[in-house]
Design an enzyme around this catalytic site. Structure first.
Site, PDB file in Angstrom:
ATOM      1  CG  PHE A 222      -6.411  -2.028 -51.563  1.00 50.29           C
ATOM      2  CD1 PHE A 222      -7.271  -2.205 -50.495  1.00 50.29           C
ATOM      3  CD2 PHE A 222      -6.733  -1.062 -52.502  1.00 50.29           C
ATOM      4  CE1 PHE A 222      -8.429  -1.449 -50.355  1.00 50.29           C
ATOM      5  CE2 PHE A 222      -7.882  -0.292 -52.373  1.00 50.29           C
ATOM      6  CZ  PHE A 222      -8.734  -0.481 -51.302  1.00 50.29           C
ATOM      7  CB  CYS A 272       1.602  -9.982 -43.801  1.00 51.31           C
ATOM      8  SG  CYS A 272       2.925  -9.663 -42.644  1.00 51.31           S
TER       9      CYS A 272
HETATM   10  P1  NAI Z   1       8.321 -12.767 -35.945  1.00 52.91           P
HETATM   11  O1  NAI Z   1       7.593 -13.974 -35.504  1.00 52.91           O
HETATM   12  O2  NAI Z   1       9.463 -12.890 -36.885  1.00 52.91           O
HETATM   13  O3  NAI Z   1       8.856 -11.968 -34.651  1.00 52.91           O
HETATM   14  C1  NAI Z   1       8.114 -11.785 -33.500  1.00 52.91           C
HETATM   15  C2  NAI Z   1       9.045 -11.977 -32.307  1.00 52.91           C
HETATM   16  O4  NAI Z   1       8.355 -11.565 -31.136  1.00 52.91           O
HETATM   17  C3  NAI Z   1       9.483 -13.423 -32.065  1.00 52.91           C
HETATM   18  O5  NAI Z   1      10.896 -13.500 -32.109  1.00 52.91           O
HETATM   19  C4  NAI Z   1       8.933 -13.760 -30.676  1.00 52.91           C
HETATM   20  O6  NAI Z   1       9.807 -14.580 -29.916  1.00 52.91           O
HETATM   21  C5  NAI Z   1       8.828 -12.377 -30.069  1.00 52.91           C
HETATM   22  N1  NAI Z   1       7.894 -12.301 -28.945  1.00 52.91           N
HETATM   23  C6  NAI Z   1       6.625 -12.771 -28.860  1.00 52.91           C
HETATM   24  N2  NAI Z   1       6.085 -12.455 -27.678  1.00 52.91           N
HETATM   25  C7  NAI Z   1       7.032 -11.772 -26.981  1.00 52.91           C
HETATM   26  C8  NAI Z   1       7.070 -11.163 -25.692  1.00 52.91           C
HETATM   27  N3  NAI Z   1       6.014 -11.181 -24.891  1.00 52.91           N
HETATM   28  N4  NAI Z   1       8.223 -10.549 -25.306  1.00 52.91           N
HETATM   29  C9  NAI Z   1       9.301 -10.515 -26.119  1.00 52.91           C
HETATM   30  N5  NAI Z   1       9.310 -11.060 -27.348  1.00 52.91           N
HETATM   31  C10 NAI Z   1       8.194 -11.675 -27.779  1.00 52.91           C
HETATM   32  O7  NAI Z   1       7.213 -11.787 -36.562  1.00 52.91           O
HETATM   33  P2  NAI Z   1       7.422 -10.633 -37.660  1.00 52.91           P
HETATM   34  O8  NAI Z   1       7.374 -11.194 -39.029  1.00 52.91           O
HETATM   35  O9  NAI Z   1       8.557  -9.759 -37.264  1.00 52.91           O
HETATM   36  O10 NAI Z   1       6.055  -9.838 -37.473  1.00 52.91           O
HETATM   37  C11 NAI Z   1       5.791  -9.064 -36.327  1.00 52.91           C
HETATM   38  C12 NAI Z   1       4.557  -8.230 -36.595  1.00 52.91           C
HETATM   39  O11 NAI Z   1       4.809  -7.342 -37.695  1.00 52.91           O
HETATM   40  C13 NAI Z   1       3.328  -9.039 -36.976  1.00 52.91           C
HETATM   41  O12 NAI Z   1       2.203  -8.407 -36.419  1.00 52.91           O
HETATM   42  C14 NAI Z   1       3.281  -8.918 -38.480  1.00 52.91           C
HETATM   43  O13 NAI Z   1       1.979  -9.026 -38.979  1.00 52.91           O
HETATM   44  C15 NAI Z   1       3.825  -7.520 -38.713  1.00 52.91           C
HETATM   45  N6  NAI Z   1       4.464  -7.301 -39.999  1.00 52.91           N
HETATM   46  C16 NAI Z   1       5.266  -8.260 -40.557  1.00 52.91           C
HETATM   47  C17 NAI Z   1       5.882  -8.018 -41.779  1.00 52.91           C
HETATM   48  C18 NAI Z   1       6.755  -9.055 -42.393  1.00 52.91           C
HETATM   49  O14 NAI Z   1       7.113  -8.888 -43.562  1.00 52.91           O
HETATM   50  N7  NAI Z   1       7.138 -10.113 -41.704  1.00 52.91           N
HETATM   51  C19 NAI Z   1       5.707  -6.748 -42.497  1.00 52.91           C
HETATM   52  C20 NAI Z   1       4.903  -5.807 -41.790  1.00 52.91           C
HETATM   53  C21 NAI Z   1       4.289  -6.091 -40.603  1.00 52.91           C
END
Ligand code: NAI
Length: 480
Positions: A222, A272
């Protein structure tokens, strides 16, 4: 003492857990990640992400009830509640490539939780996941659990980068979805009690699991749809002489529509919107709803159209070629107050200009040259796979230089593209900039932040999105 562990120390996991630790001194919070550099940065004075107010929150709690660690298994084992906030990128290969969410990181986190746990746990989906993911996670956990009980909750995050701390302090709502069973309800109440430390209870919504999962995808769809709607109008404004700022103000005054998220721009970006809409499209297709899928796909198509339109406008205005011309790019992050460049429209605009052989001089106050070079050499959808875990590609784009301020970037340039709405761009000395540029000097304002009339008085030819065109631009029509 309740113990929380969050897997994934990224843009969501880091700030969210820091705020939980601040607001709940009686809870011990550990944020874990497999990326050693990321955890080291969280434990240093130079946090891995730029977010206003974040330093302050982290400093208040780190070492007291907030810990950052790479010892994933230990902290998961000890926790009562495990948040999973790992990345959920778009699949780049195989079934659903280019649309479906890649749940590899999620699945490996779930398997690890099942492997190391020695006591019952609540597992919280914090990542944005396809609807029904909880069912798959439940299967992985229960099939590997050795009798340990897991309750899965969906608690999607609605923070926006750039205002994350403010959003976490005063969320519009917190959403918790759980199984509609006595055990499920108990888990929902346990998580609700965490947020109730600072969020009024009537703003904590509880739903079934599937509604919570789908609500996050729906909310992003949205929001992005509003941007694509106003951007579609901006093209019509330019064709008719209407002014998109006046149109969106008039439209937004209708209380049924509201004024927010109606700014025309070069297009939306961020990690996102595109990913989640593509995911929604894929889910609709898988559920036999091609018309619904096509409806949402159009939001992405208009966003791509807007970025192409911008590039075409730049090239056509400058005598149909930017070959070997220096173009200054002001702003590379996908929006102000963040250093995040994931899916930033600047990538597509820069690639478009490079395709016409322009020389780019890029300035962004929060983005490093290394990041910009990496973004410009990366394939579509590769960005959200944890490249920071792999050796960096040495490839660089030779037509690109990155500089330390806007004056340096614009020196001897033929044109300026403003691609991020950083406040500092509003107060630049444009007379000084004009004097140091090639003539005719162009400004293409992809965020409508400069005063176009003042710039025209200085001598610039100015393009603002969705605004009546200069005589010059009218004579050089852009083919979309
Ligand atoms: P990001 O890429 O900044 O952080 C994800 C982290 O998870 C990375 O540091 C990675 O090394 C770690 N990781 C991956 N596999 C792992 C494992 N098996 N064990 C331990 N660590 C592991 O991603 P971000 O932006 O924080 O997004 C995370 C989720 O939140 C996504 O699904 C995203 O769609 C959602 N989201 C993101 C928002 C944003 O503004 N960035 C807002 C709302 C939701």
């Amino acid at each position: 003492m309740v113990k929380i562990c969050c897997i994934g120390a990224g843009y969501v996991g880091g700030p969210t857990m820091a705020v939980i630790a601040l607001k709940c001194p009686s809870i011990e919070v550990a944020v874990v990640d497999i990326s050693v550099p990321r955890i080291n940065a969280w434990n240093s004075d130079q946090l891995p992400i730029y977010e206003p107010g974040l330093d302050d929150v982290v400093k208040q709690c780190r070492g007291k009830n907030l810990f950052f660690s790479t010892d994933v298994e230990k902290h998961v084992r000890e926790a009562d509640i495990v948040f999973v906030s790992v990345n959920t990128p778009t699949k780049t290969r195989g079934l659903g490539a280019g649309k479906a969410a890649d749940l590899t990181y999620w699945e490996s986190a779930a398997r690890m939780i099942a492997d190391v746990s020695k006591s019952d746990k609540i597992v919280v989906e914090k990542s944005t996941v396809p609807v029904k993911t909880a069912e798959a996670i439940e299967k992985i956990l229960t099939h590997n659990s050795k009798g340990i009980k897991f309750q899965i909750l969906s608690n999607p995050e609605f923070l926006a980068e750039g205002t994350a701390i403010q959003d976490l302090f005063n969320p519009d709502r917190v959403l918790i979805g759980g199984r509609e069973t006595p055990e499920g309800n108990k888990a929902v109440q346990a998580l609700k009690a965490v947020y109730a430390h600072w969020v009024p209870e009537d703003q904590i919504l509880t739903t079934n699991l599937w509604s919570a999962e789908l609500s996050k995808l729906a909310a992003n769809a949205f929001l992005a749809q509003r941007i694509s709607s106003v951007n579609a109008m901006s093209a019509l404004c330019e064709a008719t002489g209407a002014d998109v700022t006046q149109v969106s103000y008039a439209v937004g005054k209708d209380t049924r529509i509201g004024p927010k998220f109606l700014n025309a721009s070069v297009g939306f970006g961020g990690s996102c919107f595109q990913k989640d809409i593509l995911n929604l499209v894929y889910i609709c297709e898988c559920n036999g709803l091609p018309e619904v899928a096509e409806y949402w796909r159009q939001v992405i198509k208009i966003n791509d159209y807007q970025k192409n339109r911008f590039v075409n406008r730049v090239v056509s205005s400058m005598f149909n070629t930017v070959s070997n011309k220096k173009i200054a790019i002001l702003g590379f992050a996908f929006k102000k107050d963040t250093g995040d460049t994931r899916e930033t429209p600047a990538i597509d605009v820069c690639k478009g200009l490079l395709g016409d052989k322009a020389r780019l001089s890029i300035y962004d106050p929060q983005v490093t040259e290394e990041q910009i070079q990496r973004d410009l050499t990366m394939n579509k959808f590769d960005w959200d796979h944890p490249l920071h875990l792999q050796p960096m590609s040495p490839t660089t784009v030779k037509q690109v230089t990155c500089v330390w301020d806007a004056y340096e970037a614009t020196k001897d340039a033929h044109g300026i593209c403003i691609l991020t709405e950083w406040d500092e761009f509003k107060t630049l000395d444009f007379k000084r900039i004009y004097d140091n540029m090639q003539k005719p000097a162009f400004v293409f304002d992809g965020r409508n932040i400069v005063n176009a009339d003042q710039l025209r008085e200085i001598g610039f030819i100015v393009y603002s999105i969705g605004k009546p065109l200069d005589a010059w631009l009218k004579d050089m029509p852009a083919v979309a």
